[in-house]
Write an enzyme that holds these catalytic residues in place. Structure first.
Site: not given
Ligand code: XMP
Length: 506
Positions: A53, A81-82, A167, A169, A224, A362
């Site tokens: 964050g 991290c945060y 990170h 990710e 969608d 998506k």
């Protein structure tokens, strides 16, 4: 829709939180983002990740979490991290603001034999983005990894509670996937998230939610709304799929959508409202006013056609939900235009709106569509804005200008598909510039409109870069447009990035 997540990702506002959820789903775990304040309302997960964050844990009003509740769950916890700094502080360690923000690549060296870094190399690139640092660890905690300067960047706070400064990710953390998989190996629940199982969950939950009620769903022919209509149809609920032709569609688009729905075996109610839309925007050249009018007519036409709406289904996706919940981003504004008009909000307050795709990204919607047998052409179409060609003809929209744009666009798209470029770009279109310029045709001077071709690459439409087509491709497209589209004498290729330009012309 209530689907219990296996892993809860607590969102402290990092730009990467959605990516964490994606990585977990890719690894087969159903993950869900939760706001720190709502965390306790989520059914008890089997693992928790605290995201990064932008704030400092030392700030007075820094985002916080009920730590006793979290610890009481007894499940594996990973702070990123945060999240790491918060865990360190909550366990009794110290966190201090750094003097500079560390951003970008660093080298990671695991230390000891923590299960979190099992099967990792002795040294690999990691991606950092932080300014606070853990300057003192709580009692019983140990350092399990450092950067190339020997600074601790990974800690283990107890048997199944970890903190990492980097990170995992993002793909720039080269072995980030391994870290996530190692963490998941501690989770007392097997991987069970895949599109086939999720499809069954979705179908059952749609059936439960809808019951005997009739659902109305607006169809645009885009990814969608098509997947949504097919999901509702396959769930066997009473469905009315309504398509509004606003007169601002591309060449032969309505016929194509009708044909597609026929193939899918779904009855489509087509409302031909072109003249109503064009009448409403006749003579209007202010872009916001045009949008407002198009939006209003859409709502009127749609609800007139639907008559009485018992239940309305919307194709809202997961990123829209997250964005409208956590920020005032462009994407949420776009949805505000479309999905959050007063009439829909009213239905929402009465519990008469369902958003069955709201858990999906998506690409997951596309995978779901593929499993329903929806054609690739539909699933991989470029985005097309709700106000249609209305935002591709700046200034007053007239039937003659729409004809030019439709013809130019059809030629442009055909070339992109034939040359294999269509699938490589995020979005491409032909628009009309609101100027006339001089040219020569035969022996005479002409004074005619100019079209603008735009093609961009993008990750999320927030930023975009123009596409460097081979010059000979541009030449072929331009020649064909100039030779076949009446009323123009010039073709421009738009080489503007977003920002400062937008993708559409408006
Ligand atoms: P801009 O022009 O703002 O567009 O850079 C960003 C992306 O959003 C699409 N767009 C819309 N989509 N309704 C939509 O559903 C709208 O009113 C709308 N306006 C823009 C645009 O096509 C691009 O992909």
């Amino acid at each position: 829709m209530d689907i219990s997540p296996q892993i809860a990702v607590i969102d402290f506002g990092s730009q990467y939180t959605q990516l964490i959820v994606r990585r977990l789903r890719e690894a087969g775990y159903f993950a869900k983002l939760c706001h720190p304040d709502n965390f306790k309302q989520v059914p008890v997960p089997k693992g928790v990740i605290l995201s990064g964050g932008p704030r400092s844990v030392s700030d007075e009003d820094a985002p916080d979490i009920d730590f006793d509740y979290l610890r009481g769950l007894g499940v594996p916890i990973l702070g990123i991290c945060y999240g790491m700094q918060l865990l360190n502080k909550k366990h009794g360690g110290r966190v201090e603001p750094g003097t500079t923000r560390e951003y970008g690549p660093a080298e990671f060296r695991p230390e000891g034999d923590s299960v979190l870094f099992d099967k990792m190399s002795g040294s690999s690139q990691i991606w950092m983005s932080h300014s606070d640092t853990c300057t003192q660890l709580p009692e019983g905690a140990k350092v399990i990894g450092r950067n190339e300067e020997g600074v601790p960047v990974a800690i283990q706070l107890s048997e199944n509670v970890f903190g990492i400064q980097f990170h995992p990710e993002v793909t720039h953390s080269h072995e980030g996937k391994v870290v996530i998989e190692n963490f998941l190996s501690l989770v007392d629940d097997p991987p069970r998230f895949n599109m086939d199982s999720f499809k069954e969950i979705l179908i059952n939950s749609v059936r439960r939610e809808v019951g005997e009620r009739e659902v109305v769903c607006g169809v645009s022919g885009g990814v969608d709304s098509t997947v949504l209509a097919v999901l509702l149809d396959r769930a066997g609920v009473k469905l009315r799929a309504i398509y509004v032709d606003n007169g601002l569609m591309r060449m032969d688009e309505t016929a194509e959508v009708v044909g597609q729905f026929k193939k899918l075996g779904i009855k489509l109610e087509v409302i031909d409202a072109g003249s109503r839309f064009l009448g409403a925007i006749a003579g209007i050249d202010d872009p916001e006013e045009k949008r407002r009018r198009i939006g209003n007519v859409f709502v009127d036409v749609f609800f007139d056609a639907a008559d009485h709406v018992e239940l309305l289904a919307q194709g809202t996706l997961y990123p829209d939900v997250i964005e409208s919940a956590t920020s005032g981003s462009i994407a949420s504004t776009i949805k505000t235009h479309h999905n959050r008009v007063p009439r829909i909000l009213e239905l929402q307050e009465q519990g008469r709106v369902i958003e069955p795709l709201a858990e999906l990204f998506k690409d997951e919607v596309r995978a779901l569509g593929e499993s329903f047998g929806i054609a690739r052409d539909i699933l991989y179409r470029h985005p097309f804005p709700g106000p249609g060609l209305g935002v591709r003809v700046p200034g007053e929209v007239t039937a003659a200008k729409l004809k030019i744009v439709r013809e130019g666009d059809a030629i442009f798209m055909r070339h992109l598909k034939e040359s294999g470029w269509y699938d490589k770009v995020w979005q491409a279109y032909c628009g009309l510039l609101p100027i006339k310029t001089v040219g020569v045709k035969g022996d005479e001077r002409s004074y005619e409109w100019a079209v603008s071709l735009r093609a961009v690459t993008s990750e999320d439409a927030m930023t975009a870069d123009w596409v460097e087509f081979p010059p000979e491709l541009l030449r072929r497209i331009s020649n064909e447009i100039l030779n076949n589209v009446k009323g123009i004498n010039r073709v421009f290729y738009d080489v503007s990035t977003k920002p400062p330009a937008s993708i559409e012309l408006e």
